[in-house]
Scaffold this motif. Structure first.
Motif, short mmCIF file in Angstrom:
data_model
loop_
_atom_site.label_atom_id
_atom_site.label_comp_id
_atom_site.label_asym_id
_atom_site.label_seq_id
_atom_site.Cartn_x
_atom_site.Cartn_y
_atom_site.Cartn_z
N GLY A 30 0.83 -1.34 -0.04
CA GLY A 30 -0.05 -0.03 -0.04
C GLY A 30 0.81 1.08 0.06
N TRP A 31 0.24 2.19 -0.80
CA TRP A 31 1.26 3.49 -0.84
C TRP A 31 0.25 4.62 -0.23
CZ3 TRP A 31 6.10 2.97 -2.61
CH2 TRP A 31 6.14 1.69 -3.54
N GLY A 32 1.28 5.66 0.61
CA GLY A 32 0.60 6.71 1.04
C GLY A 32 1.55 7.89 0.89
N ASP A 33 0.98 9.06 0.58
CA ASP A 33 1.72 10.24 0.50
C ASP A 33 1.99 11.11 1.69
OD1 ASP A 33 2.90 12.82 -0.80
OD2 ASP A 33 0.90 13.43 -1.34
N ALA A 34 3.10 11.54 2.07
CA ALA A 34 3.51 12.49 3.36
C ALA A 34 4.12 13.77 3.02
CB ALA A 34 4.32 11.41 4.28
N THR A 35 4.09 14.17 1.86
CA THR A 35 4.76 15.39 1.37
C THR A 35 4.30 16.38 2.05
OG1 THR A 35 5.04 14.08 -0.69
CG2 THR A 35 5.58 16.60 -0.78
N LEU A 36 5.34 17.51 2.54
CA LEU A 36 4.88 18.61 3.29
C LEU A 36 5.91 19.50 2.66
CD1 LEU A 36 3.00 19.99 5.32
CD2 LEU A 36 4.74 19.58 6.97
N ASN A 37 5.62 20.41 1.86
CA ASN A 37 6.44 21.18 1.03
C ASN A 37 7.26 22.27 1.91
OD1 ASN A 37 7.43 22.72 -1.13
ND2 ASN A 37 5.71 23.35 -1.99
N GLY A 38 8.51 22.17 1.66
CA GLY A 38 9.70 22.78 2.44
C GLY A 38 9.69 22.39 3.87
N ARG A 39 9.21 21.39 4.29
CA ARG A 39 9.36 20.67 5.55
C ARG A 39 9.40 18.93 5.38
NH1 ARG A 39 10.47 25.19 6.07
NH2 ARG A 39 9.92 26.65 7.86
N GLU A 40 9.78 18.54 4.47
CA GLU A 40 9.67 17.11 4.04
C GLU A 40 10.36 16.26 4.85
OE1 GLU A 40 9.59 19.81 0.42
OE2 GLU A 40 10.95 19.37 1.85
N LEU A 41 11.61 16.66 5.30
CA LEU A 41 12.47 15.99 5.94
C LEU A 41 11.78 15.41 7.39
CD1 LEU A 41 15.97 16.77 4.71
CD2 LEU A 41 14.36 14.86 3.97
N SER A 42 11.20 16.46 8.03
CA SER A 42 10.56 16.30 9.19
C SER A 42 9.53 15.32 9.28
CB SER A 42 9.96 17.77 9.86
OG SER A 42 8.86 18.11 8.73
N VAL A 43 8.88 15.29 8.27
CA VAL A 43 7.51 14.00 8.17
C VAL A 43 8.32 12.81 7.63
CG1 VAL A 43 5.52 13.38 7.05
CG2 VAL A 43 6.09 15.90 7.14
N ALA A 44 9.61 12.83 6.93
CA ALA A 44 10.12 11.42 6.72
C ALA A 44 10.62 10.97 8.05
CB ALA A 44 11.37 11.67 5.77
N SER A 45 11.12 11.98 8.81
CA SER A 45 11.82 11.26 10.19
C SER A 45 10.77 10.89 11.21
CB SER A 45 12.69 12.64 10.78
OG SER A 45 12.98 12.15 12.03
N TYR A 46 9.51 11.57 11.20
CA TYR A 46 8.43 11.17 12.01
C TYR A 46 8.04 9.77 11.63
CZ TYR A 46 4.13 12.15 14.69
OH TYR A 46 3.04 12.20 15.74
N LEU A 47 7.71 9.61 10.23
CA LEU A 47 7.37 8.06 9.95
C LEU A 47 8.66 7.04 10.24
CD1 LEU A 47 5.78 9.16 6.38
CD2 LEU A 47 4.63 7.96 8.37
N ARG A 48 9.70 7.39 9.63
CA ARG A 48 10.75 6.29 9.91
C ARG A 48 11.18 5.96 11.33
NH1 ARG A 48 14.32 8.85 7.04
NH2 ARG A 48 13.77 7.99 5.00
N ASP A 49 11.30 7.20 12.15
CA ASP A 49 12.01 6.98 13.35
C ASP A 49 10.90 6.58 14.32
OD1 ASP A 49 14.50 7.41 12.26
OD2 ASP A 49 14.16 9.64 12.66
N HIS A 50 9.50 7.16 14.36
CA HIS A 50 8.73 7.08 15.26
C HIS A 50 7.23 6.26 15.04
CE1 HIS A 50 10.83 10.23 17.51
NE2 HIS A 50 10.77 11.15 16.50
#
Length: 412
Positions: A30-50
């Protein structure tokens, strides 16, 4: 059916995207979009690390329970980073459930309420001739609704107006306006509210005279006005029969929209920066707006936006989901499936992604008759080329800041 892995993909095929890939113990993806323009890495870390460690071993079918677990269980609720991360998980789980059922996602949401979702495109130009060319190009492509944005005399750049070089329509040069510039710091733009308020009504008068009464016209003020200024703009645009006037004033102060509503009958759309139903409580209950703008990607996924729309429907408020090209094709597909199903759909923003983005995120959406419709493929109908995605590394990019002519920082 348990969640076996949760992988976060950050890719930049022309612009930055954050994608979640959930894989079940049965091998369903399953695929999900978590793009937050200009703050992308904060969401990537939230997903990956938490979040990813919490998902492993959970029942992939328990979508509502997982949503509540991530929202209530995290203690720190709401906000764009949290809700974008939850959105990616929720959307991916709906994608999995629909694939297991062998049905397109909209069928699990109650089936189609219409044949397709009306969409609007973005027409822009630094002056009227350039704007007219852009409107004609969109109408020729089949759009029946168009957002109108133009340059303002005396200002070098204005949000929503593509450069002449980027405004062409064609393979590889398609209008994909990206205000987030590739740089280590945000650029700064200048703003003059009085010049804008003088200019915009004349633009819509010219567009109506040129293109007639049938095409639906929209405009985005991008939070730049006070309530009094917003009321003035709404009233001045009434003769031109706008489909909506968007984000006229920062709506964190929901009561401010009472003044705007009292002074204009121009329909109002609010909320592309809102993340939960709580952000809309006063606006919807008092019917101070006509359309809610939250996208699936930033407001808790299918489950989160469905809550907003169910509440909005009680007050005859419709959907107008945010859909620029910084929402990935996964997020757009999820919005179209939801829009096809809900009764109070209004319109869907639709900026066509660049050719490179389309190669990484292949979708099965069909655009015709001025609207989008998903295919009958099970799930979201999106195919991600992970090998190609890996070739496009993340590049820092920031949305601009905005200052008045005297140097005061202003809303962008």
């Amino acid at each position: 059916m348990l969640i076996a892995s949760a992988d976060v993909i950050v890719t930049s095929p022309g612009r930055n995207f954050v994608t979640l890939k959930l894989t079940t113990s049965d091998g369903v993806v399953g695929w999900g979009d978590a793009t937050l323009n200009g703050r992308e890495l904060s969401v990537a870390s939230y997903l990956r690390d938490h979040l990813a460690p919490l998902l492993l071993g959970r029942d992939a079918h328990r979508i509502e329970d997982t949503w509540q677990y991530l929202y209530r269980g995290g203690y720190w609720r709401r906000g764009p980073v949290t809700m974008a991360a939850i959105a990616a998980v929720d959307t991916a789980l709906w994608d999995i459930k629909a694939k297991v059922a062998g049905l397109p996602l909209y069928q699990l949401l109650g089936g189609a309420s219409r044949e397709r979702c009306l969409v609007y495109g973005h027409a822009s130009g630094k002056d009227l001739p350039e704007l007219f060319d852009s409107v004609r190009a969109h109408l020729a492509e089949g759009f029946r609704a168009v957002r109108i944005q133009t340059g303002v005399p005396g200002l070098d750049s204005v949000y929503g107006v593509a450069s002449s070089e980027a405004a062409a329509v064609g393979d590889g040069t398609r209008y994909d306006y990206e205000p987030a510039r590739r740089s280590p710091r945000p650029t700064e733009e200048s703003w003059d509210t009085r010049a804008y308020l003088r200019h915009v009504p004349s633009v819509f008068e010219a567009v109506r005279n040129e293109f007639g009464p049938e095409v639906a016209l929209l405009h985005d003020a991008h939070h730049r006005l006070t309530p009094v200024q917003a009321a003035r703009l709404g009233r001045s645009l009434e003769p031109y029969d706008l489909f909506w006037l968007e984000d006229v004033t920062p709506a964190e102060n929901q009561e401010a929209l009472r003044l705007v509503r009292q002074h204009t009958t121009t329909p109002l759309a609010i909320g592309e920066v809102f993340n939960t139903v709580w952000d809309y409580q006063t606006l919807i209950r008092e019917q101070l707006i006509d359309y809610v703008r939250s996208p699936v990607t930033h407001a808790g996924g299918i489950t989160g936006v469905r809550r907003i729309l169910d509440y909005a429907g009680m007050y005859q408020v419709k959907s107008g989901m945010h859909g620029p090209t910084d929402v990935s094709p996964i997020g757009l597909s999820a919005a179209v499936h939801l829009g096809l199903a809900v009764h109070n759909f209004g319109i869907q923003e639709y900026m066509v992604h660049s050719e490179r983005t389309g190669e990484v995120f292949g979708t099965t959406l069909d655009f015709s008759g001025g609207g989008l419709r998903p295919s009958e493929e099970p799930g979201l109908g999106v195919h991600v080329d992970e090998e190609l995605a890996a070739r496009y590394e993340y590049e820092p990019a920031y949305l601009p800041t905005n200052r008045l002519l005297d140097g005061t920082l202003h809303d962008w």
